[in-house]
Motif scaffolding. Structure first.
Motif, PDB file in Angstrom:
ATOM      1  N   UNK A   1     -10.631   2.893  16.086  1.00 30.55           N
ATOM      2  CA  UNK A   1      -9.883   3.144  15.918  1.00 30.55           C
ATOM      3  C   UNK A   1      -9.725   4.275  14.387  1.00 30.55           C
ATOM      4  N   UNK A   2      -8.751   5.577  14.173  1.00 29.35           N
ATOM      5  CA  UNK A   2      -8.370   6.386  13.646  1.00 29.35           C
ATOM      6  C   UNK A   2      -7.910   5.947  12.503  1.00 29.35           C
ATOM      7  N   UNK A   3      -7.120   4.714  11.894  1.00 27.51           N
ATOM      8  CA  UNK A   3      -7.066   4.473  10.574  1.00 27.51           C
ATOM      9  C   UNK A   3      -8.010   3.521  10.241  1.00 27.51           C
ATOM     10  N   UNK A   4      -7.038   2.624   9.242  1.00 27.93           N
ATOM     11  CA  UNK A   4      -7.682   2.250   8.138  1.00 27.93           C
ATOM     12  C   UNK A   4      -7.331   0.655   8.489  1.00 27.93           C
ATOM     13  N   UNK A   5      -7.708  -0.194   7.956  1.00 27.83           N
ATOM     14  CA  UNK A   5      -7.892  -1.652   8.331  1.00 27.83           C
ATOM     15  C   UNK A   5      -7.097  -2.173   7.225  1.00 27.83           C
ATOM     16  N   UNK A   6      -5.848  -2.359   7.503  1.00 29.15           N
ATOM     17  CA  UNK A   6      -4.919  -3.211   6.141  1.00 29.15           C
ATOM     18  C   UNK A   6      -5.341  -3.529   5.683  1.00 29.15           C
ATOM     19  N   UNK A   7      -5.090  -4.445   4.072  1.00 26.14           N
ATOM     20  CA  UNK A   7      -4.927  -5.951   3.777  1.00 26.14           C
ATOM     21  C   UNK A   7      -3.690  -6.516   3.042  1.00 26.14           C
ATOM     22  N   UNK A   8      -2.957  -7.047   3.595  1.00 25.81           N
ATOM     23  CA  UNK A   8      -1.833  -7.165   3.953  1.00 25.81           C
ATOM     24  C   UNK A   8      -0.899  -7.460   2.097  1.00 25.81           C
ATOM     25  N   UNK A   9      -2.481  -7.835   1.569  1.00 31.46           N
ATOM     26  CA  UNK A   9      -2.005  -8.961   0.269  1.00 31.46           C
ATOM     27  C   UNK A   9      -1.860  -7.695  -0.875  1.00 31.46           C
ATOM     28  N   UNK A  10      -3.340  -6.826  -0.496  1.00 30.26           N
ATOM     29  CA  UNK A  10      -3.480  -5.529  -1.503  1.00 30.26           C
ATOM     30  C   UNK A  10      -2.539  -4.128  -1.383  1.00 30.26           C
ATOM     31  N   UNK A  11      -2.724  -3.685   0.181  1.00 32.04           N
ATOM     32  CA  UNK A  11      -2.432  -2.130   0.627  1.00 32.04           C
ATOM     33  C   UNK A  11      -0.322  -2.535   0.644  1.00 32.04           C
ATOM     34  N   UNK A  12       0.180  -3.253   1.075  1.00 31.07           N
ATOM     35  CA  UNK A  12       1.558  -3.502   1.225  1.00 31.07           C
ATOM     36  C   UNK A  12       2.057  -3.666  -0.231  1.00 31.07           C
ATOM     37  N   UNK A  13       3.107  -3.219  -0.027  1.00 25.54           N
ATOM     38  CA  UNK A  13       3.929  -3.052  -1.331  1.00 25.54           C
ATOM     39  C   UNK A  13       5.836  -2.953  -0.830  1.00 25.54           C
ATOM     40  N   UNK A  14       6.863  -4.046  -1.685  1.00 19.86           N
ATOM     41  CA  UNK A  14       7.713  -3.617  -1.339  1.00 19.86           C
ATOM     42  C   UNK A  14       8.010  -2.997  -1.501  1.00 19.86           C
ATOM     43  N   UNK A  15       8.229  -1.706  -0.964  1.00 20.00           N
ATOM     44  CA  UNK A  15       8.137  -0.165  -1.708  1.00 20.00           C
ATOM     45  C   UNK A  15       8.682   0.350  -0.236  1.00 20.00           C
ATOM     46  N   UNK A  16       9.824   1.056   0.231  1.00 17.88           N
ATOM     47  CA  UNK A  16      10.538   1.727   1.302  1.00 17.88           C
ATOM     48  C   UNK A  16       9.294   3.142   1.458  1.00 17.88           C
ATOM     49  N   UNK A  17       9.543   3.621   0.044  1.00 16.95           N
ATOM     50  CA  UNK A  17       8.369   5.422   0.310  1.00 16.95           C
ATOM     51  C   UNK A  17       6.907   5.290   0.441  1.00 16.95           C
ATOM     52  N   UNK A  18       6.643   4.213  -0.431  1.00 19.94           N
ATOM     53  CA  UNK A  18       5.005   4.169  -0.201  1.00 19.94           C
ATOM     54  C   UNK A  18       4.766   3.823   0.823  1.00 19.94           C
ATOM     55  N   UNK A  19       5.400   3.021   2.216  1.00 25.61           N
ATOM     56  CA  UNK A  19       5.232   2.126   3.294  1.00 25.61           C
ATOM     57  C   UNK A  19       5.621   3.124   4.458  1.00 25.61           C
ATOM     58  N   UNK A  20       5.227   4.531   4.052  1.00 27.36           N
ATOM     59  CA  UNK A  20       5.586   5.169   5.152  1.00 27.36           C
ATOM     60  C   UNK A  20       4.328   6.124   5.659  1.00 27.36           C
ATOM     61  N   UNK A  21       3.328   5.567   4.485  1.00 31.38           N
ATOM     62  CA  UNK A  21       2.196   5.520   5.116  1.00 31.38           C
ATOM     63  C   UNK A  21       1.383   5.239   6.585  1.00 31.38           C
ATOM     64  N   UNK A  22       2.226   4.191   6.905  1.00 32.17           N
ATOM     65  CA  UNK A  22       2.147   2.932   7.332  1.00 32.17           C
ATOM     66  C   UNK A  22       1.464   3.438   9.119  1.00 32.17           C
ATOM     67  N   UNK A  23       2.883   5.349   9.223  1.00 39.30           N
ATOM     68  CA  UNK A  23       3.042   5.648  10.273  1.00 39.30           C
ATOM     69  C   UNK A  23       2.227   6.726  10.428  1.00 39.30           C
ATOM     70  N   UNK A  24       2.198   7.238  11.523  1.00 38.53           N
ATOM     71  CA  UNK A  24       1.012   8.465  11.462  1.00 38.53           C
ATOM     72  C   UNK A  24       1.573   9.692  11.427  1.00 38.53           C
ATOM     73  N   UNK A  25       0.770  10.212  10.821  1.00 38.37           N
ATOM     74  CA  UNK A  25       1.434  11.354   9.744  1.00 38.37           C
ATOM     75  C   UNK A  25       0.359  12.396  10.216  1.00 38.37           C
ATOM     76  N   UNK A  26      -0.300  13.095  11.329  1.00 37.10           N
ATOM     77  CA  UNK A  26      -0.744  13.621  11.620  1.00 37.10           C
ATOM     78  C   UNK A  26      -0.087  14.702  12.430  1.00 37.10           C
TER      79      UNK A  26
END
Length: 545
Positions: free
Chosen positions: A60-85
């Motif tokens: 897998x090209x991207x990271x192995x997320x941890x929902x409890x530490x990597x996710x936030x109730x923040x619209x802008x911060x969580x745009x990093x879940x999309x493919x950014x290349x």
């Protein structure tokens, strides 16, 4: 220097073993199956194949997320879940690529999808026969029905007791999500006034406890990654179970080349932190995105396959299809509060099948769709269908009324056309791969469908007692580019995803779709993957590969 990014500190995952180093890879000497991509299709395949006792490695090209530490109730911060290349776009209607159509990381797009979980209709698999447009699939609804049943049961899809459209009329394994949002309630009441049937949406979101996970509490951050794990994703369901069954998952590893010996695939090359590695297996499955899978096939051209792998037909990269996904925001006299609750809790497929009196073929789904404020502000500022922009004081004044807006969204069928395609540009990315170029233009049938849907969405807003205020031009999802078919001259893979040209190379995911339908695609992606897994398990047992 060692990375302190908390989402990348483990890259090799198996049997309770986690390491950022790749020097103790479980299947470094070879696996039975190598899967490229850990999204909706790759997750299901990894689970099914490892459960069958096969040695499976997922890259897998991207990271192995941890929902409890990597996710936030923040619209802008969580745009990093999309493919950014970077991807280059062109055509008369250039696509917006990223958060709304492709994920990056274990779980892929399921980590940030709305959870809407629909089956395709019988007519979706035979549009040419039924309506004289598009192409027929090599399978019919009945071929996929057992796999829809299995997937919905395996992940406890919630939905109504009776679904009014298509071949499957319910009930779903779990009861409907309740309560629904004000936006959805108003939508359903407006549908009733206009004689349109509506339902509470079938969702891959729990309405009751399941498999150690809690039911949804209506936080409404489904598109930003679900922290309580009430929403299904490959990240929290299929991949952990696959690892438990023996699979190895290599995250933050970008596959850059598929190696062949002239008749079969002999390995894939991937990069991790500047180092190149090779993975071998008996069978290889490309389960990346609609853009990345054709890109990898085209980039892996050899003297024996000068036009790219699996491309003797010339159809690799062709006939990509988004869903038309225009929005209508309407302003109402009472507060709606679009941020409240799961984004999509009600929908109608009243206009799904072809009615020639409308002047176009095929149809669409209408969703009552919530919106968070930053997303709404961005949309009404610069995605307006009339081409105007809304900035400064005018934008601020509109957003001051945010709590009074209702929103309806289209999921419209777009017909396949070979000119809509993925090709390679002359620019190179950080891995030395050509940056993909994505070309898209709507056809006349697509435009007529969109115009019809917008008029219906405006009628619904008015039936709510409101006034249509903003019409937004957008697309969602993406399908095609390696379509399946019986004829090797006009398709890339067969009905199981096996490429016509290379027996030990399979393709999974929405890239194999022949038509787009008017339904969200994830259920069909996962059902097709489960069907491919059955084919592979049987083939492995009979030493076909």
């Amino acid at each position: 220097m060692e990375s302190h990014d908390r989402v990348t500190h483990h890259s090799d995952h198996y049997d309770g073993y986690r390491s950022k180093q790749l020097d103790k890879r479980k299947y470094a000497d070879g696996a039975d199956v190598c899967i490229v991509g850990a999204g909706a299709a790759g997750s299901v395949l990894a689970y099914e194949l490892s459960q069958a006792g096969l040695k499976v490695v997922v890259i897998e090209a991207g990271p192995y997320w941890n929902p409890q530490t990597d996710f936030a109730s923040d619209e802008l911060a969580m745009k990093n879940l999309g493919w950014q290349e970077t991807r280059l776009v062109e055509g008369q209607n250039p696509l917006r690529l990223g958060h709304n159509n492709s994920g990056r990381g274990v779980g892929g797009g399921t980590v940030h999808f709305t959870g809407v979980f629909l089956r395709f209709h019988e007519s979706d698999f035979m549009t040419k026969t039924v309506d004289g447009v598009g192409e027929d699939w090599p399978i019919r609804y009945q071929d996929l029905a057992p796999y829809y049943d299995k997937i919905e049961r395996d992940i406890a899809v919630s939905g109504p007791d009776h679904f009014p459209w298509g071949a499957f009329r319910g009930p779903y394994p779990y009861p409907v999500r309740e309560p629904i949002s004000a936006n959805s309630q108003l939508f359903r009441e407006a549908c009733a006034k206009l004689g349109m049937e509506s339902v509470v949406a079938p969702l891959a979101i729990l309405s009751a406890p399941f498999d150690g996970r809690p039911p949804c509490i209506n936080r409404g951050f489904c598109n930003q990654g679900c922290m309580p794990n009430a929403k299904y994703s490959g990240l929290i369901h299929h991949i952990p179970k696959a690892i438990q069954a023996g699979a190895e998952v290599l995250s933050d590893c970008m596959v850059t080349q598929v190696l062949t010996d002239g008749s079969k695939v002999t390995g894939v090359v991937f990069q991790h932190q500047g180092q190149s590695y090779k993975q071998t297996a008996r069978v290889y499955i490309l389960a990346g995105f609609v853009v990345e899978t054709p890109r990898l096939l085209l980039h892996s051209a050899t003297p024996h396959f000068p036009d790219g792998l699996a491309n003797s037909s010339g159809w690799v990269g062709k006939a990509i299809m988004p869903h038309s996904s225009q929005d209508v925001y309407g302003i109402l006299p009472e507060e709606v509060r679009l941020y409240k609750g799961t984004p999509v809790l009600a929908l109608s497929q009243h206009f799904y099948e072809t009615d020639r009196d409308r002047g176009f073929a095929r149809g669409y789904t209408l969703n009552a769709h919530g919106s968070r404020p930053v997303a709404m502000a961005g949309s009404i500022a610069h995605q307006r269908q009339d081409g105007t922009f809304l900035w400064g004081r005018a934008l601020r004044e509109n957003m001051l009324d945010y709590n009074y807006y209702a929103r309806i969204t289209l999921v419209g069928e777009v017909l396949p056309h070979p000119d809509n395609r993925v090709t390679l540009s002359d620019e190179k990315d950080e891995y030395g791969m050509p940056v993909p170029k994505v070309t898209f233009s709507y056809g006349e049938n697509d435009k007529k469908l969109i115009n019809h849907a917008i008029e219906q969405m405006k009628r619904l807003i008015e039936a709510m007692g409101g006034k249509p205020a903003h019409v937004i031009d957008d697309t969602a999802h993406l399908m095609g580019g390696c379509r399946m078919g019986k004829d090797p001259a006009t398709s890339v893979v067969d009905e199981y995803g096996q490429t016509h040209d290379i027996p030990n190379l399979f393709i999974a995911g929405a890239a194999t779709f022949v038509t787009s339908s008017g339904s969200n695609p994830t259920n069909t992606v996962m059902a097709l993957a489960a069907r491919t897994a059955d084919r592979l398990i049987q083939g492995m047992r009979h030493r076909e590969f």
